[in-house]
Design an enzyme around this catalytic site. Sequence first.
Site, PDB file in Angstrom:
ATOM      1  N   TYR A 126       0.747  -1.254   0.000  1.00 22.45           N
ATOM      2  CA  TYR A 126       0.000   0.000   0.000  1.00 22.45           C
ATOM      3  C   TYR A 126       0.784   1.316   0.000  1.00 22.45           C
ATOM      4  CZ  TYR A 126      -4.032  -2.984   0.326  1.00 22.45           C
ATOM      5  OH  TYR A 126      -4.986  -3.933   0.045  1.00 22.45           O
ATOM      6  N   PHE A 412      -9.844  -5.278  10.513  1.00 21.89           N
ATOM      7  CA  PHE A 412     -11.118  -5.215   9.776  1.00 21.89           C
ATOM      8  C   PHE A 412     -10.884  -5.433   8.292  1.00 21.89           C
ATOM      9  CE2 PHE A 412      -9.616  -0.816  10.480  1.00 21.89           C
ATOM     10  CZ  PHE A 412      -9.480  -0.375   9.183  1.00 21.89           C
TER      11      PHE A 412
END
Length: 412
Positions: A126, A412
């Site tokens: 990322y 998450f």
Amino acid sequence: MQIRNYLEGFADREAALRKIAEVDETAFGEGFTEEELRSPIFGVLDDDRTFLAWDADQVVGVSANFSLDVSVPGGSVPTAGVSFVGVRPTHRRRGVMTAMLDILHADGLSRNEPIAALWAADAAIYPRFGYGRATRRLFTEIRRAHGALTNAPEDGSIRLRMMNSSDDYSLTHPIYSAVHASRGGVPAVDNRWHERQTWDPPSSREGASSLYTVVAEDDNGVRGFMRYNVKPEWTDSHDNGTFTIYRLMSRDPAAHAALWRYALTFDLMAKVKWFNAPIDDPVQLWLEYPRHATRQFEDALYVRLLDLPSAITARTFSTECDVVVHVTDSRFPENAGRWRIAGGPHGATCRQTKDPADLALDIRVLGAAYLGDASLSEFAKAGWIEENRPGTLGALDSALRTDTPPYCPFVF
Ligand SMILES: CC(C)(COP(=O)(O)OP(=O)(O)OC[C@H]1O[C@@H](n2cnc3c(N)ncnc32)[C@H](O)[C@@H]1OP(=O)(O)O)[C@@H](O)C(=O)NCCC(=O)NCCS
């Protein structure tokens, strides 16, 4: 290739979820069972924030944004919680994830979410999209034989009480909310998130017990709680079980110590494991034999500033600062350029300026520093920040850093 809402082209939600499960299984090597597809795991999925990438009539990618509210110094900020990112192996490295991230980021911006945040399956993925590592986690394993605590506070008024975790919401939520209010990186949770995190079917336990919660309380109420399970194991006729902590939060050190003592003295469990402890958990100070404990610091939450001025002004600074920062951002030209970042403990401003730049850095550096954990001087040593006016690196560093390190309590 087209990216569409995940419900498009399917008879109902269940069929669309089944497609997500299928693609994620090809990408991650593990998918979701039918039981999981109907479980609270998907209760937090927003139907209008979940996307599929199509190549002609084939679904080749999955991704979603959760609507989160993540604590930052001085408040909290609406956050696009990027998740479920997976691309069919036949379509890797052809820009499918890049296209999906563009959609997720645009979706976040359209909802006035100044930041995006995610847990990365791999740290390499990322940064190129402007994300910086904003929180760390501590993986710790402590053997019961070396689990004696010294100088840990004791309070005889504390009582312990156990229950199944699915029943703990009203007791534990006030403690969680206090942590949300007191340190950065903590997403607010509601009942749907609670159900997701405490969903505990026997089929997913892999030999461990149910998920239990033990609360530490006194006559004035709950002071802390620990969610855990235990997995018995016998090796050469001696007990070698594992006590796994999933969450431990408390209002005060004595309650925290009482919960650690409960874990570290649990009969038949040879070791206590916690894969996502805050990096400042006091057990490290209390252990009589700290060198015998495994302490591994890992990257946790990654943050991407989508809307630089809104993100900066959503938090306060630890100390006063007034610096001009030249920001590069290859994906969001709106964020690029010179910004005067000023403020202090009562609030911050971030305005475009033509003044000469004191510092030059990439947007990912601000993402990494945003929640208060990063050291800008380390980044400068790594060549990620250029300081043109002496003293300004230190000024921004002290302003962004927080005494209490940020912590994201769940993946998450
Ligand atoms: C990781 C994954 C989503 C990437 O999807 P993709 O469609 O291949 O990604 P893209 O083609 O858009 O790649 C964009 C860039 O990221 C790089 N990249 C992609 N995946 C990477 C990885 N795992 N490690 C390092 N770099 C990676 C690409 O090389 C490319 O770089 P470039 O712009 O310099 O050419 C996909 O490979 C996948 O599903 N992997 C397994 C599941 C997973 O790890 N998901 C991420 C969950 S957080």
